[in-house]
Design an enzyme around this catalytic site. Structure first.
Site, PDB file in Angstrom:
ATOM      1  N   CYS A 107       3.879  13.929  -8.935  1.00 59.59           N
ATOM      2  CA  CYS A 107       4.895  13.103  -9.593  1.00 59.59           C
ATOM      3  C   CYS A 107       4.627  13.027 -11.091  1.00 59.59           C
ATOM      4  O   CYS A 107       3.564  12.570 -11.517  1.00 59.59           O
ATOM      5  CB  CYS A 107       4.898  11.700  -8.983  1.00 59.59           C
ATOM      6  SG  CYS A 107       6.189  10.634  -9.661  1.00 59.59           S
ATOM      7  N   ILE A 108       5.594  13.478 -11.883  1.00 62.55           N
ATOM      8  CA  ILE A 108       5.423  13.448 -13.341  1.00 62.55           C
ATOM      9  C   ILE A 108       5.529  12.026 -13.889  1.00 62.55           C
ATOM     10  O   ILE A 108       5.020  11.734 -14.971  1.00 62.55           O
ATOM     11  CB  ILE A 108       6.458  14.355 -14.041  1.00 62.55           C
ATOM     12  CG1 ILE A 108       7.888  13.901 -13.706  1.00 62.55           C
ATOM     13  CG2 ILE A 108       6.248  15.806 -13.648  1.00 62.55           C
ATOM     14  CD1 ILE A 108       8.960  14.636 -14.467  1.00 62.55           C
TER      15      ILE A 108
END
Length: 204
Positions: A107-108
């Site tokens: 997850c960025i």
């Protein structure tokens, strides 16, 4: 943007707590020199040596590059990129350059992988963010309705009109987007699977 009500403050505190936890919590790393224990050797206490996977590391030259990579990624108990053992349902993250236990995705937004040890906090973060944006949307709904009435009378300044409009639309958009995430992860949770495993099933 958040409207600070009593309920909103509670949700914001829980949201920030779950966000910090999912960022700093290790998603689940594989111990160095981990080895897969075969079912036949569990009683004897013997583990399978990594040399047993030499045939996987050096596949026959008749295979294509795509087939080689797929066979390596599906190999039981060994990651050719980490040069280490790989437990079941463990996947290699190309961003973190390591294997993650029960990896869901990288997850960025949290700058971390979502895996076995921080999936709970990620799910709480998504749920609390959805609740917060939904609450804000409901609180702003009366002001948004007045927005159309008062624009005819020009009783509001253009700056105030733009702020009310943008805040409501942004909260509504985030709320609907997060609703899709909540439904998707609730479905994954109920079936005891991950995003990576679903993608692999679709590819295969």
């Amino acid at each position: 943007m958040f409207v600070l009500t009593a309920e909103g403050i509670d949700e914001l505190v829980m949201l920030m707590w779950s966000y910090i936890k999912v960022v700093i919590q290790d998603p689940g790393s594989v111990p160095e020199n981990w080895k897969l224990v075969s079912e036949q050797n569990i009683e004897a206490g013997n583990s399978v040596a990594l040399s047993d996977y030499a045939s996987i590391e050096n596949p026959t030259p008749t295979l294509s590059t795509e087939q080689i990579e797929r066979r390596q990624s599906q190999s039981r108990g060994y990651c050719s990129k980490c040069q280490n053992g790989k437990p079941p349902r463990c996947h290699h993250c190309s961003v973190c350059q390591r294997c993650v236990l029960k990896m869901d995705h990288h997850c960025i937004w949290v700058v971390n992988c979502v895996g076995a040890r921080n999936y709970k906090f990620f799910l709480l973060f998504v749920v609390y963010t959805f609740l917060a944006t939904t609450l804000n949307t409901l609180v702003l709904l009366p002001s948004f309705i007045k927005f159309f009435r008062q624009t005819k009378n020009q009783s509001l300044l253009p700056g105030n009109i733009a702020v009310i409009f943008l805040v409501f639309v942004l909260n509504l958009a985030f709320s609907l987007s997060l609703l899709c995430f909540v439904i998707m992860h609730a479905s994954l949770l109920s079936s005891n699977t991950t995003s990576v495993e679903v993608c692999q099933t679709l590819i295969l």
